[in-house]
Design a protein around this motif. Structure first.
Motif, PDB file in Angstrom:
ATOM      1  N   LYS A  34       0.826  -1.192   0.000  1.00  0.00           N
ATOM      2  CA  LYS A  34       0.000   0.000   0.000  1.00  0.00           C
ATOM      3  C   LYS A  34       0.864   1.247   0.000  1.00  0.00           C
ATOM      4  O   LYS A  34       1.962   1.267   0.541  1.00  0.00           O
ATOM      5  CB  LYS A  34      -0.915   0.032   1.226  1.00  0.00           C
ATOM      6  CG  LYS A  34      -2.097  -0.905   1.152  1.00  0.00           C
ATOM      7  CD  LYS A  34      -3.009  -0.683   2.359  1.00  0.00           C
ATOM      8  CE  LYS A  34      -4.249  -1.558   2.265  1.00  0.00           C
ATOM      9  NZ  LYS A  34      -5.156  -1.322   3.423  1.00  0.00           N
ATOM     10  N   GLN A 149     -17.916  -2.492   3.198  1.00  0.00           N
ATOM     11  CA  GLN A 149     -16.655  -2.445   2.447  1.00  0.00           C
ATOM     12  C   GLN A 149     -16.356  -1.015   1.991  1.00  0.00           C
ATOM     13  O   GLN A 149     -15.213  -0.543   2.076  1.00  0.00           O
ATOM     14  CB  GLN A 149     -16.730  -3.382   1.238  1.00  0.00           C
ATOM     15  CG  GLN A 149     -15.446  -3.439   0.426  1.00  0.00           C
ATOM     16  CD  GLN A 149     -15.546  -4.412  -0.746  1.00  0.00           C
ATOM     17  OE1 GLN A 149     -16.588  -5.020  -0.967  1.00  0.00           O
ATOM     18  NE2 GLN A 149     -14.459  -4.548  -1.490  1.00  0.00           N
ATOM     19  N   GLU A 150     -17.369  -0.303   1.517  1.00  0.00           N
ATOM     20  CA  GLU A 150     -17.173   1.077   1.068  1.00  0.00           C
ATOM     21  C   GLU A 150     -16.838   1.991   2.254  1.00  0.00           C
ATOM     22  O   GLU A 150     -16.015   2.899   2.134  1.00  0.00           O
ATOM     23  CB  GLU A 150     -18.429   1.574   0.360  1.00  0.00           C
ATOM     24  CG  GLU A 150     -18.666   0.914  -1.001  1.00  0.00           C
ATOM     25  CD  GLU A 150     -20.008   1.289  -1.597  1.00  0.00           C
ATOM     26  OE1 GLU A 150     -20.084   1.445  -2.840  1.00  0.00           O
ATOM     27  OE2 GLU A 150     -21.000   1.431  -0.839  1.00  0.00           O
ATOM     28  N   GLN A 151     -17.477   1.754   3.387  1.00  0.00           N
ATOM     29  CA  GLN A 151     -17.197   2.563   4.572  1.00  0.00           C
ATOM     30  C   GLN A 151     -15.754   2.380   5.035  1.00  0.00           C
ATOM     31  O   GLN A 151     -15.064   3.354   5.379  1.00  0.00           O
ATOM     32  CB  GLN A 151     -18.179   2.199   5.689  1.00  0.00           C
ATOM     33  CG  GLN A 151     -19.603   2.649   5.405  1.00  0.00           C
ATOM     34  CD  GLN A 151     -20.617   1.997   6.329  1.00  0.00           C
ATOM     35  OE1 GLN A 151     -20.359   0.936   6.929  1.00  0.00           O
ATOM     36  NE2 GLN A 151     -21.793   2.600   6.456  1.00  0.00           N
ATOM     37  N   LYS A 152     -15.284   1.142   5.032  1.00  0.00           N
ATOM     38  CA  LYS A 152     -13.892   0.888   5.432  1.00  0.00           C
ATOM     39  C   LYS A 152     -12.922   1.516   4.440  1.00  0.00           C
ATOM     40  O   LYS A 152     -11.851   2.014   4.830  1.00  0.00           O
ATOM     41  CB  LYS A 152     -13.647  -0.615   5.551  1.00  0.00           C
ATOM     42  CG  LYS A 152     -14.295  -1.249   6.775  1.00  0.00           C
ATOM     43  CD  LYS A 152     -13.915  -2.717   6.892  1.00  0.00           C
ATOM     44  CE  LYS A 152     -14.456  -3.322   8.180  1.00  0.00           C
ATOM     45  NZ  LYS A 152     -14.073  -4.750   8.326  1.00  0.00           N
ATOM     46  N   ARG A 153     -13.278   1.502   3.180  1.00  0.00           N
ATOM     47  CA  ARG A 153     -12.416   2.131   2.170  1.00  0.00           C
ATOM     48  C   ARG A 153     -12.307   3.627   2.417  1.00  0.00           C
ATOM     49  O   ARG A 153     -11.224   4.214   2.257  1.00  0.00           O
ATOM     50  CB  ARG A 153     -12.976   1.864   0.773  1.00  0.00           C
ATOM     51  CG  ARG A 153     -12.191   2.563  -0.341  1.00  0.00           C
ATOM     52  CD  ARG A 153     -12.754   2.236  -1.710  1.00  0.00           C
ATOM     53  NE  ARG A 153     -12.193   3.126  -2.727  1.00  0.00           N
ATOM     54  CZ  ARG A 153     -12.719   4.302  -3.050  1.00  0.00           C
ATOM     55  NH1 ARG A 153     -13.831   4.735  -2.439  1.00  0.00           N
ATOM     56  NH2 ARG A 153     -12.154   5.055  -3.977  1.00  0.00           N
ATOM     57  N   ASP A 156      -9.837   4.181   5.061  1.00  0.00           N
ATOM     58  CA  ASP A 156      -8.489   4.044   4.494  1.00  0.00           C
ATOM     59  C   ASP A 156      -8.058   5.329   3.791  1.00  0.00           C
ATOM     60  O   ASP A 156      -6.912   5.787   3.940  1.00  0.00           O
ATOM     61  CB  ASP A 156      -8.441   2.878   3.502  1.00  0.00           C
ATOM     62  CG  ASP A 156      -8.695   1.524   4.150  1.00  0.00           C
ATOM     63  OD1 ASP A 156      -8.510   1.405   5.379  1.00  0.00           O
ATOM     64  OD2 ASP A 156      -9.094   0.595   3.415  1.00  0.00           O
ATOM     65  N   ILE A 157      -8.979   5.914   3.030  1.00  0.00           N
ATOM     66  CA  ILE A 157      -8.677   7.147   2.295  1.00  0.00           C
ATOM     67  C   ILE A 157      -8.306   8.266   3.262  1.00  0.00           C
ATOM     68  O   ILE A 157      -7.323   8.996   3.059  1.00  0.00           O
ATOM     69  CB  ILE A 157      -9.890   7.553   1.429  1.00  0.00           C
ATOM     70  CG1 ILE A 157     -10.057   6.582   0.259  1.00  0.00           C
ATOM     71  CG2 ILE A 157      -9.748   8.983   0.916  1.00  0.00           C
ATOM     72  CD1 ILE A 157     -11.353   6.776  -0.516  1.00  0.00           C
ATOM     73  N   GLU A 160      -4.882   7.579   5.054  1.00  0.00           N
ATOM     74  CA  GLU A 160      -3.735   7.783   4.167  1.00  0.00           C
ATOM     75  C   GLU A 160      -3.376   9.262   4.046  1.00  0.00           C
ATOM     76  O   GLU A 160      -2.233   9.609   3.745  1.00  0.00           O
ATOM     77  CB  GLU A 160      -4.023   7.203   2.783  1.00  0.00           C
ATOM     78  CG  GLU A 160      -4.011   5.680   2.741  1.00  0.00           C
ATOM     79  CD  GLU A 160      -4.585   5.126   1.448  1.00  0.00           C
ATOM     80  OE1 GLU A 160      -4.894   5.949   0.545  1.00  0.00           O
ATOM     81  OE2 GLU A 160      -4.746   3.899   1.349  1.00  0.00           O
ATOM     82  N   HIS A 185     -12.131  -0.400  12.745  1.00  0.00           N
ATOM     83  CA  HIS A 185     -11.218  -0.257  11.609  1.00  0.00           C
ATOM     84  C   HIS A 185     -10.475   1.073  11.682  1.00  0.00           C
ATOM     85  O   HIS A 185      -9.257   1.131  11.482  1.00  0.00           O
ATOM     86  CB  HIS A 185     -12.009  -0.362  10.304  1.00  0.00           C
ATOM     87  CG  HIS A 185     -11.170  -0.368   9.074  1.00  0.00           C
ATOM     88  ND1 HIS A 185     -10.274  -1.379   8.774  1.00  0.00           N
ATOM     89  CD2 HIS A 185     -11.073   0.527   8.049  1.00  0.00           C
ATOM     90  CE1 HIS A 185      -9.670  -1.115   7.633  1.00  0.00           C
ATOM     91  NE2 HIS A 185     -10.139   0.043   7.166  1.00  0.00           N
ATOM     92  N   ARG A 402     -17.509   7.420  -3.850  1.00  0.00           N
ATOM     93  CA  ARG A 402     -17.671   6.188  -4.628  1.00  0.00           C
ATOM     94  C   ARG A 402     -17.028   6.326  -6.005  1.00  0.00           C
ATOM     95  O   ARG A 402     -16.548   5.346  -6.581  1.00  0.00           O
ATOM     96  CB  ARG A 402     -19.148   5.857  -4.794  1.00  0.00           C
ATOM     97  CG  ARG A 402     -19.783   5.125  -3.621  1.00  0.00           C
ATOM     98  CD  ARG A 402     -21.267   4.933  -3.823  1.00  0.00           C
ATOM     99  NE  ARG A 402     -21.810   3.915  -2.930  1.00  0.00           N
ATOM    100  CZ  ARG A 402     -23.032   3.917  -2.438  1.00  0.00           C
ATOM    101  NH1 ARG A 402     -23.872   4.908  -2.750  1.00  0.00           N
ATOM    102  NH2 ARG A 402     -23.453   2.952  -1.647  1.00  0.00           N
TER     103      ARG A 402
END
Length: 480
Positions: A34, A149-153, A156-157, A160, A185, A402
């Motif tokens: 990553k 899954q979208e919420q966890k992404r 991550d954003i 970062e 998470h 999204r």
């Protein structure tokens, strides 16, 4: 102030800004790995917090000397900086984000940021209350809400980009089945996590689960010390008792602080003092006074908004209790920063933004750069479906996570406009306090559909308030 000017000139130096860019550069991703990871400055902060940094170490000599210089000027003990400040992962992230922003964008009033210091995430549209002033017009869960899954992404954003804080709101976030999964998470990244809730679902077991997952602050809405008044505002009977039970559950829990939020309007302005005394007696850590914003359901009850004179009464109460030191005082009204300077003694604490305050000369300098309205500049909002807006009270979509990059949304034209406090109308453009306040842009949008317009809730913008009253007269006459 001469010392402050030296610090400001130092930070504005192109050489220092180049150094800041190098210190906060993200390490390159390894093949198949990553992107991101901890930058050099965050590693230095971690070592300083652990007592591993020595001034004679050539790797850390310059930042160590700079940090020690600022620490001494601020009058802070090394143990305080190492423990309470740099010992907190979220605070380290915030400092890294600020240094990176000065490096890339320069030092400015107000300070601009390469990424927000706080994101308010309206996690779900679902809510078990029907509050008269709800900006979200919450009720039923939306059909287009993000998946786990979208919420966890999204977490991550944000991680970062070294966003230090996520404030979960709603709707009622505790009604979302994925809430604790996402909290866990985000906690894995060391983010500071808070939740704004109506408190009716805050049973002792649920509060413990939130604290165990990583929530460090729960803010519960309570608008009156009188149960019937609160329940009438919130839409149904019995909710005052449940909210109070939730407050007491948070106060008694370990590892999580408790805040009480009150939306201050005409009907409950005189209850601020009793509410503050109630909070202090109950052991509440923070009292948060929300500005009335004519958006969402509140558009239909704009007559409950405070006049400029009534808002000054509110600000005076807030400043008095902040100076008293018995409870932390926050507010979404940007005029709170100005009131602290006008009403307080030189040594009294001052507000530095939506969720910050402090005392001392360095804090007053800091407030000129980060204070006042942070919409689109220091913070933004994410909606249940991934839309990004400048503020929870300002329903202007600037992108959707999204389909769009975070940078596309964060640097949209309306966000750039919000960062320029010279591009304003009325007294907000020329006010001597515009870097400590700037006016509430959501109120400008709510009343005029133009974020450049003056905030009509300020005593310096009485003409704008009078204009609203004149415009409302025909409709009032027709209603009669």
């Amino acid at each position: 102030m001469a010392e402050a000017e030296k610090i400001e000139r130092f930070l504005a130096s192109p050489t220092v800004q180049r150094l800041f860019r190098a210190m906060t550069a993200k390490p390159k991703a390894r093949p198949g790995g990553k992107a991101g990871g901890r930058c050099w400055l965050e590693r230095f902060f971690e070592d300083y917090a652990r007592g591993k940094v020595r001034w004679y170490d050539p790797r850390f000599a310059l930042p160590h000397l700079l940090l020690e210089y600022v620490r001494r000027k601020a009058g802070a003990q090394r143990e305080t900086v190492a423990g309470r400040v740099l010992g907190n992962p979220a605070t380290r992230r915030g400092l890294v984000a600020t240094v990176r922003s000065v490096g890339h964008l320069g030092l400015g009033q107000p300070q601009r940021f390469v990424a927000p210091l706080m994101v308010v995430w309206n996690f779900t549209q679902a809510c078990n209350l029907r509050c008269k002033h709800c900006y979200q017009e919450a009720g039923r869960r939306g059909d287009d809400e993000l998946t786990l899954q979208e919420q966890k992404r999204i977490v991550d954003i944000l991680a970062e980009r070294d966003v230090p804080m996520i404030a979960f709101s709603g709707g009622e976030p505790l009604m979302a089945p994925t809430f604790l999964d996402v909290v866990r998470h985000a906690a894995g990244y060391g983010l500071h996590l808070t939740v704004a809730t109506n408190g009716t679902l805050c049973t002792p077991d649920r509060v413990k689960a939130m604290a165990d997952a990583g929530v460090r602050y729960a803010e519960i809405s309570l608008d009156s010390t009188a149960p019937k008044k609160h329940d009438a505002w919130r839409g149904s009977a019995g909710y005052w008792e449940r909210a109070v039970a939730g407050i007491r559950a948070v106060v008694r829990a370990g590892g999580i602080k408790c805040g009480v939020a009150m939306t201050v309007a005409k009907w409950n302005l005189d209850e601020m003092e009793p509410m503050l005394e109630w909070c202090i007696a109950e052991g509440v850590n923070t009292f948060y006074a929300f500005n009335f914003i004519p958006t969402g359901r509140a558009r239909g009850i704009a007559d409950q908004d405070l006049t400029p004179q009534e808002r000054e009464r509110m600000l005076a109460v807030l400043q008095k209790h902040l100076a008293g030191g018995r409870i932390s005082i926050m507010s979404s009204a940007p005029q709170y920063g100005r009131a602290c300077l006008e009403l307080g003694d030189p040594d009294d604490p001052v507000n530095t933004g939506h969720y910050g305050y402090g005392g001392g000369r360095m804090t007053r300098i800091f407030a000129r750069y980060v204070g006042g309205c942070g919409a689109g500049r220091a913070y933004c909002a994410i909606q249940p479906n991934g839309d990004v807006t400048p503020c929870v009270f300002m329903p202007i979509c600037v992108g959707n996570l999204r389909t769009d990059t975070f940078e596309t949304a964060w640097n949209a034209p309306v966000m750039e406009l919000l960062r320029d406090r010279d591009d304003r109308e009325g007294h907000c453009r020329t006010c001597r306090y515009k870097f400590n306040c700037g006016g509430c842009r959501a109120r400008s949008w709510g009343y005029f559909r133009d974020i450049r317009k003056p905030d009509p809730g300020c005593k310096f913008n009485q003409a704008a308030w009078d204009e609203l009253l004149r415009a409302a007269e025909p409709s009032r006459a027709a209603a009669k």
